[in-house]
Design a protein around this motif. Structure first.
Motif, PDB file in Angstrom:
ATOM      1  N   TRP A 102       0.715  -1.074  -0.137  1.00  0.00           N
ATOM      2  CA  TRP A 102       0.049   0.348   0.124  1.00  0.00           C
ATOM      3  C   TRP A 102       1.108   0.879   0.273  1.00  0.00           C
ATOM      4  CZ3 TRP A 102      -5.181   0.095  -0.633  1.00  0.00           C
ATOM      5  CH2 TRP A 102      -5.997   0.636  -0.213  1.00  0.00           C
ATOM      6  N   PRO A 103       0.438   2.158  -1.346  1.00  0.00           N
ATOM      7  CA  PRO A 103       1.811   3.021  -1.332  1.00  0.00           C
ATOM      8  C   PRO A 103       1.725   3.960  -0.298  1.00  0.00           C
ATOM      9  CG  PRO A 103       0.264   3.258  -2.579  1.00  0.00           C
ATOM     10  CD  PRO A 103      -0.852   2.139  -1.837  1.00  0.00           C
ATOM     11  N   THR A 104       0.744   4.563   0.888  1.00  0.00           N
ATOM     12  CA  THR A 104       0.856   5.510   1.238  1.00  0.00           C
ATOM     13  C   THR A 104       0.705   5.376   3.083  1.00  0.00           C
ATOM     14  OG1 THR A 104      -1.487   5.877   1.435  1.00  0.00           O
ATOM     15  CG2 THR A 104      -0.467   6.721  -0.550  1.00  0.00           C
ATOM     16  N   ILE A 105       0.767   6.779   3.338  1.00  0.00           N
ATOM     17  CA  ILE A 105       0.412   6.622   5.085  1.00  0.00           C
ATOM     18  C   ILE A 105      -0.257   8.165   4.945  1.00  0.00           C
ATOM     19  CG2 ILE A 105       1.533   7.207   7.628  1.00  0.00           C
ATOM     20  CD1 ILE A 105       2.545   4.981   6.057  1.00  0.00           C
ATOM     21  N   PRO A 106      -1.995   7.975   6.219  1.00  0.00           N
ATOM     22  CA  PRO A 106      -1.501   6.603   7.358  1.00  0.00           C
ATOM     23  C   PRO A 106      -2.191   4.972   7.013  1.00  0.00           C
ATOM     24  CG  PRO A 106      -3.183   7.736   7.178  1.00  0.00           C
ATOM     25  CD  PRO A 106      -3.411   7.681   6.288  1.00  0.00           C
ATOM     26  N   GLN A 107      -1.354   4.333   7.910  1.00  0.00           N
ATOM     27  CA  GLN A 107      -1.949   2.555   7.324  1.00  0.00           C
ATOM     28  C   GLN A 107      -2.782   2.079   8.981  1.00  0.00           C
ATOM     29  OE1 GLN A 107       0.258   0.167   5.906  1.00  0.00           O
ATOM     30  NE2 GLN A 107       1.033   1.487   4.514  1.00  0.00           N
ATOM     31  N   LEU A 108      -4.322   1.885   8.669  1.00  0.00           N
ATOM     32  CA  LEU A 108      -4.869   1.162  10.055  1.00  0.00           C
ATOM     33  C   LEU A 108      -4.767  -0.633   9.592  1.00  0.00           C
ATOM     34  CD1 LEU A 108      -6.302   1.326  12.139  1.00  0.00           C
ATOM     35  CD2 LEU A 108      -8.848   0.999  10.644  1.00  0.00           C
ATOM     36  N   TYR A 109      -4.668  -1.190  10.827  1.00  0.00           N
ATOM     37  CA  TYR A 109      -4.179  -2.127  11.175  1.00  0.00           C
ATOM     38  C   TYR A 109      -4.739  -2.781  12.510  1.00  0.00           C
ATOM     39  CZ  TYR A 109      -0.172  -2.873   8.338  1.00  0.00           C
ATOM     40  OH  TYR A 109       0.086  -2.267   6.763  1.00  0.00           O
ATOM     41  N   ILE A 110      -5.881  -3.775  12.216  1.00  0.00           N
ATOM     42  CA  ILE A 110      -7.262  -4.328  14.017  1.00  0.00           C
ATOM     43  C   ILE A 110      -6.842  -5.842  13.736  1.00  0.00           C
ATOM     44  CG2 ILE A 110      -8.845  -4.792  14.804  1.00  0.00           C
ATOM     45  CD1 ILE A 110      -9.557  -2.246  13.041  1.00  0.00           C
ATOM     46  N   LYS A 111      -6.296  -6.194  14.970  1.00  0.00           N
ATOM     47  CA  LYS A 111      -5.481  -7.620  14.516  1.00  0.00           C
ATOM     48  C   LYS A 111      -4.708  -7.745  14.130  1.00  0.00           C
ATOM     49  CE  LYS A 111      -8.494  -8.623  19.335  1.00  0.00           C
ATOM     50  NZ  LYS A 111      -9.278  -9.715  19.348  1.00  0.00           N
ATOM     51  N   LYS A 112      -3.774  -7.341  13.611  1.00  0.00           N
ATOM     52  CA  LYS A 112      -3.150  -7.440  13.095  1.00  0.00           C
ATOM     53  C   LYS A 112      -3.299  -7.653  11.133  1.00  0.00           C
ATOM     54  CE  LYS A 112      -1.055 -11.785  16.043  1.00  0.00           C
ATOM     55  NZ  LYS A 112      -1.245 -12.440  16.296  1.00  0.00           N
ATOM     56  N   GLU A 113      -4.757  -7.443  10.990  1.00  0.00           N
ATOM     57  CA  GLU A 113      -5.013  -7.234   9.498  1.00  0.00           C
ATOM     58  C   GLU A 113      -5.151  -6.106   9.218  1.00  0.00           C
ATOM     59  OE1 GLU A 113      -8.474  -8.292   8.900  1.00  0.00           O
ATOM     60  OE2 GLU A 113      -9.253  -8.367   6.889  1.00  0.00           O
ATOM     61  N   PHE A 114      -4.507  -5.790   7.653  1.00  0.00           N
ATOM     62  CA  PHE A 114      -4.447  -3.559   7.268  1.00  0.00           C
ATOM     63  C   PHE A 114      -6.089  -3.526   6.404  1.00  0.00           C
ATOM     64  CE2 PHE A 114      -3.153  -0.700   5.532  1.00  0.00           C
ATOM     65  CZ  PHE A 114      -3.563  -0.512   3.726  1.00  0.00           C
ATOM     66  N   ILE A 115      -6.699  -3.260   6.973  1.00  0.00           N
ATOM     67  CA  ILE A 115      -7.753  -2.308   6.867  1.00  0.00           C
ATOM     68  C   ILE A 115      -7.560  -1.473   5.599  1.00  0.00           C
ATOM     69  CG2 ILE A 115     -10.015  -1.715   7.661  1.00  0.00           C
ATOM     70  CD1 ILE A 115      -9.185  -4.224   9.217  1.00  0.00           C
ATOM     71  N   GLY A 116      -6.956  -0.108   5.707  1.00  0.00           N
ATOM     72  CA  GLY A 116      -6.706   0.203   5.328  1.00  0.00           C
ATOM     73  C   GLY A 116      -6.180   1.449   5.634  1.00  0.00           C
ATOM     74  N   GLY A 117      -6.324   2.377   4.161  1.00  0.00           N
ATOM     75  CA  GLY A 117      -5.989   4.348   4.355  1.00  0.00           C
ATOM     76  C   GLY A 117      -7.389   5.017   4.544  1.00  0.00           C
ATOM     77  N   CYS A 118      -6.483   6.301   4.386  1.00  0.00           N
ATOM     78  CA  CYS A 118      -7.666   7.435   5.235  1.00  0.00           C
ATOM     79  C   CYS A 118      -8.566   7.036   4.307  1.00  0.00           C
ATOM     80  CB  CYS A 118      -6.911   9.247   4.959  1.00  0.00           C
ATOM     81  SG  CYS A 118      -8.088  10.039   5.503  1.00  0.00           S
ATOM     82  N   ASP A 119      -8.873   7.160   3.304  1.00  0.00           N
ATOM     83  CA  ASP A 119     -10.153   7.020   2.157  1.00  0.00           C
ATOM     84  C   ASP A 119     -11.191   6.116   2.586  1.00  0.00           C
ATOM     85  OD1 ASP A 119      -8.850   9.175   0.956  1.00  0.00           O
ATOM     86  OD2 ASP A 119      -8.630   7.246  -0.747  1.00  0.00           O
ATOM     87  N   ILE A 120     -10.223   4.528   2.708  1.00  0.00           N
ATOM     88  CA  ILE A 120     -11.491   3.952   3.379  1.00  0.00           C
ATOM     89  C   ILE A 120     -11.949   4.001   4.978  1.00  0.00           C
ATOM     90  CG2 ILE A 120     -11.248   1.112   3.714  1.00  0.00           C
ATOM     91  CD1 ILE A 120      -9.636   0.401   1.845  1.00  0.00           C
ATOM     92  N   MET A 121     -10.945   4.252   5.467  1.00  0.00           N
ATOM     93  CA  MET A 121     -11.262   4.875   6.923  1.00  0.00           C
ATOM     94  C   MET A 121     -12.340   5.062   6.700  1.00  0.00           C
ATOM     95  SD  MET A 121      -7.882   4.698   9.356  1.00  0.00           S
ATOM     96  CE  MET A 121      -8.454   5.215  10.872  1.00  0.00           C
ATOM     97  N   LYS A 122     -12.488   6.062   6.477  1.00  0.00           N
ATOM     98  CA  LYS A 122     -13.969   7.347   6.278  1.00  0.00           C
ATOM     99  C   LYS A 122     -15.087   6.472   5.457  1.00  0.00           C
ATOM    100  CE  LYS A 122     -12.510  10.860   3.741  1.00  0.00           C
ATOM    101  NZ  LYS A 122     -11.659  11.928   3.605  1.00  0.00           N
ATOM    102  N   GLU A 123     -14.575   5.898   4.298  1.00  0.00           N
ATOM    103  CA  GLU A 123     -15.913   5.019   4.243  1.00  0.00           C
ATOM    104  C   GLU A 123     -16.623   4.133   5.474  1.00  0.00           C
ATOM    105  OE1 GLU A 123     -16.451   2.985   0.476  1.00  0.00           O
ATOM    106  OE2 GLU A 123     -14.953   4.536  -0.230  1.00  0.00           O
ATOM    107  N   MET A 124     -15.758   3.819   6.264  1.00  0.00           N
ATOM    108  CA  MET A 124     -15.902   2.309   6.867  1.00  0.00           C
ATOM    109  C   MET A 124     -16.855   3.355   8.400  1.00  0.00           C
ATOM    110  SD  MET A 124     -13.253  -0.584   6.836  1.00  0.00           S
ATOM    111  CE  MET A 124     -13.751  -1.351   7.898  1.00  0.00           C
ATOM    112  N   ALA A 125     -16.186   4.570   8.262  1.00  0.00           N
ATOM    113  CA  ALA A 125     -16.981   5.409   9.817  1.00  0.00           C
ATOM    114  C   ALA A 125     -17.659   5.760   9.033  1.00  0.00           C
ATOM    115  CB  ALA A 125     -15.546   6.069  10.091  1.00  0.00           C
ATOM    116  N   GLU A 126     -18.673   6.305   7.857  1.00  0.00           N
ATOM    117  CA  GLU A 126     -19.552   6.810   7.946  1.00  0.00           C
ATOM    118  C   GLU A 126     -20.649   5.448   7.441  1.00  0.00           C
ATOM    119  OE1 GLU A 126     -18.644   8.612   4.242  1.00  0.00           O
ATOM    120  OE2 GLU A 126     -17.221   9.983   5.552  1.00  0.00           O
ATOM    121  N   SER A 127     -20.248   4.284   7.094  1.00  0.00           N
ATOM    122  CA  SER A 127     -21.330   3.033   7.038  1.00  0.00           C
ATOM    123  C   SER A 127     -21.422   3.018   8.475  1.00  0.00           C
ATOM    124  CB  SER A 127     -20.599   2.180   5.534  1.00  0.00           C
ATOM    125  OG  SER A 127     -19.587   1.770   6.221  1.00  0.00           O
TER     126      SER A 127
END
Lengths: 113, 76
Positions: free
Chosen positions: A71-96
């Motif tokens: 994954w080419p950019t920072i930030p990067q989120l990990y939950i229980k060792k699994e890569f969840i995504g960067g800022c875009d995906i976190m925003k989408e998941m938070a909103e939904s």
């Protein structure tokens, strides 16, 4: 370019240090980039405890983490060792509501503020 | 180092011929774009895999050329 074993171990130790771990620029109180700021704010809003690493202080981790997760950019989120995504995906998941749901199903305490 | 909006659009169209693509210049500096791609190739992929596919298609442009690209992907 492959990930040198010592660096891979260093990255995995960081990821394993907390159920929720965020690689970011700066730290949650002093984020050094808009995307990192948004990412840490999302986690704060979930009221979840999370570990973090300032990649600006760890140049090796800054490059290594991109190889580690492909994954080419920072930030990067990990939950229980699994890569969840960067800022875009976190925003989408938070909103939904998906992020809270994921945290809850993984047995991670949240306190919505 | 930046990339022209048209150059980015053409690149994405070439890589995702069936896709509906919307590119928006967020800051007028050829460096901050919002990109929306709706394509069949995403159908069986989760979000991370969808985004990885897009980043790979940008041939290493990410992080050097594009400091930050806001990306939204969707299956068809």
């Amino acid at each position: 370019m492959s990930l040198e074993i010592g660096l891979k171990t260093k990255i995995e130790d960081l990821i394993n240090s907390k159920d929720v771990f965020l690689f970011m620029k700066g730290n949650p109180d002093f984020p050094m980039c808009g995307f990192s700021s948004t990412a840490s704010a999302i986690l704060k809003k979930c009221g979840v405890e999370f570990g973090h690493c300032n990649v600006l202080d760890n140049e090796d981790v800054r490059e290594g983490i991109k190889l580690y997760s492909n994954w080419p950019t920072i930030p990067q989120l990990y939950i229980k060792k699994e890569f969840i995504g960067g800022c875009d995906i976190m925003k989408e998941m938070a909103e939904s509501g998906e992020l809270l749901e994921l945290l809850t199903t993984r047995g991670i305490a949240t306190k919505i503020t | 180092m930046t990339i022209e909006q048209s150059q980015l659009e053409n690149l994405l169209k070439r890589k995702f011929p069936d896709a509906k693509i919307k590119v928006e210049d967020l800051a007028g500096d050829n460096n901050h774009y919002s990109v929306f791609i709706e394509s069949q190739v995403f159908n069986d992929l989760n979000r991370v895999q969808q985004h990885q596919l897009v980043y790979k298609s940008l041939d290493g442009l990410m992080d050097k050329e594009l400091h930050a690209m806001q990306l939204q992907t969707k299956g068809k």
